[in-house]
Design an enzyme around this catalytic site. Structure first.
Site, PDB file in Angstrom:
ATOM      1  N   MET A  31      -4.146   7.484  -1.724  1.00 55.59           N
ATOM      2  CA  MET A  31      -3.521   8.541  -0.929  1.00 55.59           C
ATOM      3  C   MET A  31      -2.405   7.936  -0.099  1.00 55.59           C
ATOM      4  O   MET A  31      -2.586   6.915   0.552  1.00 55.59           O
ATOM      5  CB  MET A  31      -4.571   9.153  -0.017  1.00 55.59           C
ATOM      6  CG  MET A  31      -4.030  10.231   0.849  1.00 55.59           C
ATOM      7  SD  MET A  31      -5.389  11.178   1.509  1.00 55.59           S
ATOM      8  CE  MET A  31      -4.477  12.333   2.489  1.00 55.59           C
ATOM      9  N   ILE A  83       0.851   9.118   2.514  1.00 56.33           N
ATOM     10  CA  ILE A  83       1.813   9.981   3.195  1.00 56.33           C
ATOM     11  C   ILE A  83       2.952   9.046   3.574  1.00 56.33           C
ATOM     12  O   ILE A  83       2.720   8.008   4.193  1.00 56.33           O
ATOM     13  CB  ILE A  83       1.191  10.623   4.463  1.00 56.33           C
ATOM     14  CG1 ILE A  83      -0.041  11.477   4.108  1.00 56.33           C
ATOM     15  CG2 ILE A  83       2.227  11.435   5.239  1.00 56.33           C
ATOM     16  CD1 ILE A  83       0.229  12.698   3.259  1.00 56.33           C
ATOM     17  N   HIS A 113      -0.232  15.785   7.988  1.00 53.34           N
ATOM     18  CA  HIS A 113      -0.137  16.043   6.550  1.00 53.34           C
ATOM     19  C   HIS A 113      -1.318  15.436   5.790  1.00 53.34           C
ATOM     20  O   HIS A 113      -1.824  16.022   4.845  1.00 53.34           O
ATOM     21  CB  HIS A 113       1.164  15.483   5.981  1.00 53.34           C
ATOM     22  CG  HIS A 113       2.373  16.063   6.635  1.00 53.34           C
ATOM     23  ND1 HIS A 113       2.670  17.395   6.574  1.00 53.34           N
ATOM     24  CD2 HIS A 113       3.330  15.492   7.396  1.00 53.34           C
ATOM     25  CE1 HIS A 113       3.769  17.627   7.275  1.00 53.34           C
ATOM     26  NE2 HIS A 113       4.184  16.481   7.789  1.00 53.34           N
ATOM     27  N   GLU A 145     -12.861   4.507  -3.473  1.00 57.93           N
ATOM     28  CA  GLU A 145     -13.142   3.099  -3.709  1.00 57.93           C
ATOM     29  C   GLU A 145     -12.229   2.282  -2.811  1.00 57.93           C
ATOM     30  O   GLU A 145     -11.037   2.541  -2.756  1.00 57.93           O
ATOM     31  CB  GLU A 145     -12.849   2.757  -5.171  1.00 57.93           C
ATOM     32  CG  GLU A 145     -14.104   2.550  -5.970  1.00 57.93           C
ATOM     33  CD  GLU A 145     -13.836   2.578  -7.473  1.00 57.93           C
ATOM     34  OE1 GLU A 145     -12.686   2.480  -7.901  1.00 57.93           O
ATOM     35  OE2 GLU A 145     -14.826   2.746  -8.198  1.00 57.93           O
TER      36      GLU A 145
HETATM   37  N1  CO6 Z   1      -5.732   5.875  13.483  1.00 58.55           N
HETATM   38  C1  CO6 Z   1      -6.573   6.729  14.115  1.00 58.55           C
HETATM   39  N2  CO6 Z   1      -6.818   7.982  13.664  1.00 58.55           N
HETATM   40  C2  CO6 Z   1      -6.195   8.386  12.547  1.00 58.55           C
HETATM   41  C3  CO6 Z   1      -5.289   7.557  11.838  1.00 58.55           C
HETATM   42  C4  CO6 Z   1      -5.071   6.250  12.352  1.00 58.55           C
HETATM   43  N3  CO6 Z   1      -4.240   5.389  11.763  1.00 58.55           N
HETATM   44  N4  CO6 Z   1      -4.815   8.226  10.759  1.00 58.55           N
HETATM   45  C5  CO6 Z   1      -5.407   9.443  10.795  1.00 58.55           C
HETATM   46  N5  CO6 Z   1      -6.238   9.547  11.868  1.00 58.55           N
HETATM   47  C6  CO6 Z   1      -7.077  10.698  12.231  1.00 58.55           C
HETATM   48  C7  CO6 Z   1      -6.671  11.207  13.605  1.00 58.55           C
HETATM   49  O1  CO6 Z   1      -7.785  11.845  14.180  1.00 58.55           O
HETATM   50  C8  CO6 Z   1      -5.605  12.245  13.249  1.00 58.55           C
HETATM   51  O2  CO6 Z   1      -5.493  13.280  14.205  1.00 58.55           O
HETATM   52  P1  CO6 Z   1      -4.629  13.088  15.545  1.00 58.55           P
HETATM   53  O3  CO6 Z   1      -5.417  12.148  16.393  1.00 58.55           O
HETATM   54  O4  CO6 Z   1      -4.499  14.461  16.091  1.00 58.55           O
HETATM   55  O5  CO6 Z   1      -3.304  12.487  15.099  1.00 58.55           O
HETATM   56  C9  CO6 Z   1      -6.137  12.848  11.976  1.00 58.55           C
HETATM   57  O6  CO6 Z   1      -6.816  11.774  11.304  1.00 58.55           O
HETATM   58  C10 CO6 Z   1      -5.080  13.443  11.082  1.00 58.55           C
HETATM   59  O7  CO6 Z   1      -4.130  12.447  10.792  1.00 58.55           O
HETATM   60  P2  CO6 Z   1      -2.830  12.764   9.925  1.00 58.55           P
HETATM   61  O8  CO6 Z   1      -3.130  13.918   9.032  1.00 58.55           O
HETATM   62  O9  CO6 Z   1      -1.656  12.908  10.812  1.00 58.55           O
HETATM   63  O10 CO6 Z   1      -2.717  11.411   9.096  1.00 58.55           O
HETATM   64  P3  CO6 Z   1      -1.501  10.978   8.149  1.00 58.55           P
HETATM   65  O11 CO6 Z   1      -0.725  12.150   7.701  1.00 58.55           O
HETATM   66  O12 CO6 Z   1      -0.760   9.877   8.820  1.00 58.55           O
HETATM   67  O13 CO6 Z   1      -2.291  10.386   6.878  1.00 58.55           O
HETATM   68  C11 CO6 Z   1      -2.899   8.258   5.880  1.00 58.55           C
HETATM   69  C12 CO6 Z   1      -3.162   9.295   7.015  1.00 58.55           C
HETATM   70  C13 CO6 Z   1      -3.851   7.074   6.048  1.00 58.55           C
HETATM   71  C14 CO6 Z   1      -3.112   8.899   4.500  1.00 58.55           C
HETATM   72  C15 CO6 Z   1      -1.397   7.814   6.021  1.00 58.55           C
HETATM   73  O14 CO6 Z   1      -1.197   7.258   7.287  1.00 58.55           O
HETATM   74  C16 CO6 Z   1      -0.937   6.826   4.974  1.00 58.55           C
HETATM   75  O15 CO6 Z   1      -0.501   7.233   3.910  1.00 58.55           O
HETATM   76  N6  CO6 Z   1      -0.989   5.504   5.284  1.00 58.55           N
HETATM   77  C17 CO6 Z   1      -0.472   4.418   4.442  1.00 58.55           C
HETATM   78  C18 CO6 Z   1      -1.173   4.287   3.109  1.00 58.55           C
HETATM   79  C19 CO6 Z   1      -2.658   4.171   3.231  1.00 58.55           C
HETATM   80  O16 CO6 Z   1      -3.184   3.391   4.004  1.00 58.55           O
HETATM   81  N7  CO6 Z   1      -3.313   4.990   2.410  1.00 58.55           N
HETATM   82  C20 CO6 Z   1      -4.737   4.965   2.288  1.00 58.55           C
HETATM   83  C21 CO6 Z   1      -5.129   3.853   1.332  1.00 58.55           C
HETATM   84  S1  CO6 Z   1      -6.864   3.931   0.966  1.00 58.55           S
HETATM   85  O17 CO6 Z   1      -6.009   5.639  -0.680  1.00 58.55           O
HETATM   86  C22 CO6 Z   1      -6.979   5.168  -0.195  1.00 58.55           C
HETATM   87  C23 CO6 Z   1      -8.339   6.961  -1.296  1.00 58.55           C
HETATM   88  C24 CO6 Z   1      -8.373   5.614  -0.599  1.00 58.55           C
HETATM   89  C25 CO6 Z   1      -9.016   4.538  -1.412  1.00 58.55           C
END
Ligand code: CO6
Length: 285
Positions: free
Chosen positions: A185, A187, A196, A220
């Site tokens: 995943m 973003i 998002h 995973e």
């Molecule tokens: N810290 C704390 N809390 C978080 C975080 C972080 N980094 N990310 C999300 N959230 C929680 C938090 O409660 C958010 O709400 P708010 O506090 O109001 O901001 C809530 O989730 C919603 O977050 P949001 O929808 O804004 O998250 P985002 O659009 O940034 O998507 C992500 C999260 C991890 C998908 C994105 O940051 C991303 O693509 N990161 C880089 C790539 C990555 O690490 N991808 C995941 C790899 S692991 O794909 C994987 C399926 C598995 C194996």
């Protein structure tokens, strides 16, 4: 000589410029043999047409320096599919075609996010596509290169395996009466932290919630940030279930929570336990 050659060692983290409306850097590795290295990669936002060019002030020379420069161009060509532009004018002319771009697949979900900079709400849509959509295969080949730039543990999937479904940046692997794995995943950085990830996660999760072949939904090797996102969405989905009422939470973790979360929401035991811990903490506070 050693000192002179040290100037030809570049951190590709600093050299690579990925452009997608905004500019950002990405971890990569040390490249040897170039001074003033710039790796330019531009994607057109809709159809992801690509411009790729390597620029440098100077390069080591086998005859004079007795060493060979790393072949960066071939390394990156292994990742990005053929058909990219190397010339800026060709790339700009492709922008005109962009006006006709329509997302692939069928629309699953529409939502809005308030944008501070623009001072207004912006509408976003989540589409589900598959390889039967004409042009999607080529589009996906360009899209999946993003995984390499942004996810350390990234790998490409087998596009001929018809069991994959595509939720824009999200790949899913369904099996009969088995856990369903989210593969990757992403973003894109300019859009992170705007909700998002949560919208996409919930849309995909809900899409599989009614599926009789899916036992539960998991991932995973999830990253730390992904786990935080998952906790956030699963708590949101679970908090209204009767089994998670404040009275029940006080009694401790029980079978009913596992059964209800699994049957109604396709959440597995470990994830239900995390949801319980979070809700219990909130109820105690
Ligand atoms: N810290 C704390 N809390 C978080 C975080 C972080 N980094 N990310 C999300 N959230 C929680 C938090 O409660 C958010 O709400 P708010 O506090 O109001 O901001 C809530 O989730 C919603 O977050 P949001 O929808 O804004 O998250 P985002 O659009 O940034 O998507 C992500 C999260 C991890 C998908 C994105 O940051 C991303 O693509 N990161 C880089 C790539 C990555 O690490 N991808 C995941 C790899 S692991 O794909 C994987 C399926 C598995 C194996």
């Amino acid at each position: 000589v050693e000192k002179k050659l040290a100037e030809y060692k570049c951190n590709t983290n600093e050299a690579i410029k990925l452009k997608l409306g905004k500019m950002f850097n990405n971890p990569f590795e040390i490249a040897f043999g170039y001074k003033g290295l710039k790796i330019l990669l531009c994607y057109i936002a809709g159809n992801l047409s690509t411009l790729f060019r390597v620029e440098y002030a100077s390069k080591v020379n086998e005859n004079f320096d007795c060493v060979e420069a790393d072949d960066l161009e071939s390394k990156i060509r292994e990742i990005i599919p053929p058909g990219f532009c190397t010339n800026t004018d060709d790339f700009v002319s492709l922008l005109e075609k962009e006006v006709n771009f329509k997302p692939f697949g069928t629309l699953l979900h529409t939502y809005s996010v308030h944008n501070e900079e623009a001072g207004e709400d912006i509408t976003y849509q989540i589409y589900k596509a598959d390889m039967a959509c004409p042009g999607f295969r080529e589009y996906h080949e360009r899209l999946q290169t993003f995984l390499m730039w942004f996810i350390e543990t990234a790998s490409f999937i087998d596009l001929d395996d018809e069991r994959w479904n595509y939720f824009l940046y999200n790949d899913i692997f369904p099996r009969k009466e088995k856990p369903l794995f989210f593969s990757q995943m992403l973003i894109l950085p300019p859009f992170q932290g705007e909700g998002h990830g949560a919208q996409l996660f919930e849309t995909v999760h809900r899409y599989y919630m009614s599926s009789p072949t899916v036992l539960d939904i998991t991932a995973e090797d999830p990253s730390e940030n992904y786990v935080k996102l998952r906790d956030f969405v699963l708590v949101k989905l679970c908090q209204d279930l009767p089994c998670f009422s404040p009275e029940n939470l006080k009694q401790g973790f029980n079978q009913e929570m596992m059964t209800e979360a699994q049957q109604k929401l396709k959440i597995n035991k470990q994830h239900t336990r995390r949801v319980y811990e979070i809700l219990r903490l909130r109820a105690t506070e």
